[in-house]
Design an enzyme around this catalytic site. Structure first.
Site, short mmCIF file in Angstrom:
data_model
loop_
_atom_site.label_atom_id
_atom_site.label_comp_id
_atom_site.label_asym_id
_atom_site.label_seq_id
_atom_site.Cartn_x
_atom_site.Cartn_y
_atom_site.Cartn_z
N THR A 90 0.87 -1.18 0.00
CA THR A 90 0.00 0.00 0.00
C THR A 90 0.91 1.24 0.00
OG1 THR A 90 -0.24 -0.25 2.41
CG2 THR A 90 -2.03 -1.09 1.03
N LYS A 116 3.93 -7.03 4.09
CA LYS A 116 3.73 -5.62 3.77
C LYS A 116 3.40 -4.89 5.06
CE LYS A 116 0.39 -3.44 3.38
NZ LYS A 116 -0.35 -2.50 4.33
N THR A 127 -1.72 -2.92 10.71
CA THR A 127 -2.10 -3.15 9.31
C THR A 127 -0.94 -3.78 8.56
OG1 THR A 127 -2.94 -2.15 7.29
CG2 THR A 127 -1.58 -0.74 8.69
N GLU A 214 6.35 4.85 7.40
CA GLU A 214 5.95 6.00 6.60
C GLU A 214 6.76 7.24 6.99
OE1 GLU A 214 1.36 4.67 5.64
OE2 GLU A 214 1.76 6.02 7.32
N ASN A 337 -0.15 10.68 5.49
CA ASN A 337 -1.42 10.34 6.11
C ASN A 337 -2.47 11.43 5.95
OD1 ASN A 337 -1.24 7.60 7.59
ND2 ASN A 337 0.75 8.57 7.91
N SER A 342 -6.81 11.12 -0.63
CA SER A 342 -7.00 12.21 -1.60
C SER A 342 -6.64 11.77 -3.01
CB SER A 342 -6.14 13.41 -1.21
OG SER A 342 -6.48 13.85 0.09
#
Length: 342
Positions: A90, A116, A127, A214, A337, A342
């Site tokens: 992702t 992942k 997640t 991230e 995030n 978007s």
């Protein structure tokens, strides 16, 4: 739970849509996709294991999945694991894979896996999707116990942002294709060798998830010793690793060790100020409840410029230990995030 069948099994994984908080339609989508896989591969439906990751609350367009399954079946090949690892990403920036060979009483076996995960990563397990495979012959219940125990020391010891998720899966399949007597008991000497190899693969994957956190620029190990218990040590390690103040200081390369003291205090673990010691790598920062006489702020600042860091905390009151792996918290994390949908 582990499953065994001579009829075969399948993992069906999609990314981009978590199929979570989707009500009856979500359950129906799982049933429909599992039934289609079972039909395509001529295996029992209960041996189709389904995992999803992505946006929460959006209906899963299951027809797009079922329409592609015949082509996926026809394209199955032993050398396509890398493609599978890339397909489930992702916000990840790279696919994550690991492998190990292990000697089981003179017989060689293999453990491989891919995973992942990049954000919404915290213990229990977040997640994150991870899929492991071995050709060793091993008792199902023993393998289940091993997997749970190793997960508690690997995947459940990482955190990117302290947030868990609706979508977390860890699956291990043992084909038993190696010609060997099955490992049926924990006291079998081969069980220790297999467990060690499994730990190596799972720790490698777990740490890759943190390295790909991230927006992360730092890979950080929090090592806690001297706690009243292992449970207390883990509380302290998690409190430090999950602290936004600690993580932003790491991003700014600021050796603000007072924030580590704060995190120890808020953890809920037993602690004694006058026994507490803190290290940055090999640098003694604080001891006996105060800054170390040998500590120089310039040395701490220089250490913080490294991409891999170790924060050591000794509570000085017991024998409990824990290790947790985390990363820093950067402007890029906020950007990713803020724009996720978007």
């Amino acid at each position: 739970p582990g499953r065994r069948t001579d009829a075969g099994f399948a993992f069906l994984v999609n990314s981009g849509n978590a199929n979570a908080f989707t009500g009856r339609a979500g359950r129906d989508a799982v049933a429909a996709s599992a039934a289609t896989v079972a039909n395509a591969l001529a295996i029992p439906e209960r041996h189709v294991l389904v995992a999803s990751t992505g946006v929460i609350g959006e209906p899963l367009p299951v027809e797009r999945i079922t329409a592609s399954l015949a082509a996926l079946r026809d394209g199955l090949a032993p050398d396509r694991a890398g493609e599978a690892a890339r397909a489930i990403l992702t916000t990840d920036t790279f696919p994550k894979g690991a492998a190990a060979r292990v000697d089981l009483g003179g017989v060689g076996a293999t453990i491989i896996g891919f995973a992942k995960g990049s954000g919404m990563i915290a213990p229990d397990m977040a997640t994150m999707l991870a899929f492991l495979f071995t050709d060793a012959a091993i008792d199902r219940d023993l393998l289940q116990a091993m997997l749970a125990g190793v997960a508690d020391r690997t995947f459940n010891c990482i955190t990117v942002d302290s947030d868990t998720s609706t979508s977390d899966t860890l699956l291990l399949a043992a084909t038993g294709r190696v010609a060997m007597g099955p490992i049926a008991a924990a006291d079998d000497p081969r069980a220790d060798a297999f467990r060690a190899a499994l730990h190596a693969v799972m720790l490698d994957l777990a740490q890759q998830v943190v390295r790909d956190g991230e927006g992360a620029t730092k890979f950080v190990e929090v090592a806690v010793t001297g706690a009243a218990s292992d449970g207390d040590a883990r509380k302290v390690a998690r409190a430090i690793a999950n602290s936004p103040l600690v993580k932003t200081a790491l991003a700014g390369e600021d050796p603000n060790w007072g924030r580590i003291v704060m995190a120890v205090g808020k953890s809920g673990a037993a602690a004694d100020r006058d026994r507490l010691a803190i290290r940055f790598g090999e640098i003694v920062v604080a001891e006996n409840g105060q800054v170390a006489a040998s500590y120089a702020e310039a040395a701490g600042a220089a250490y913080m410029k490294a991409q891999e860091l170790v924060i050591g905390v000794d509570l000085g009151i017991g024998a409990g230990t824990a290790n947790v792996w985390t990363c820093d918290l950067t402007h890029r994390y906020v950007e990713i995030n803020a724009d996720y949908r978007s």
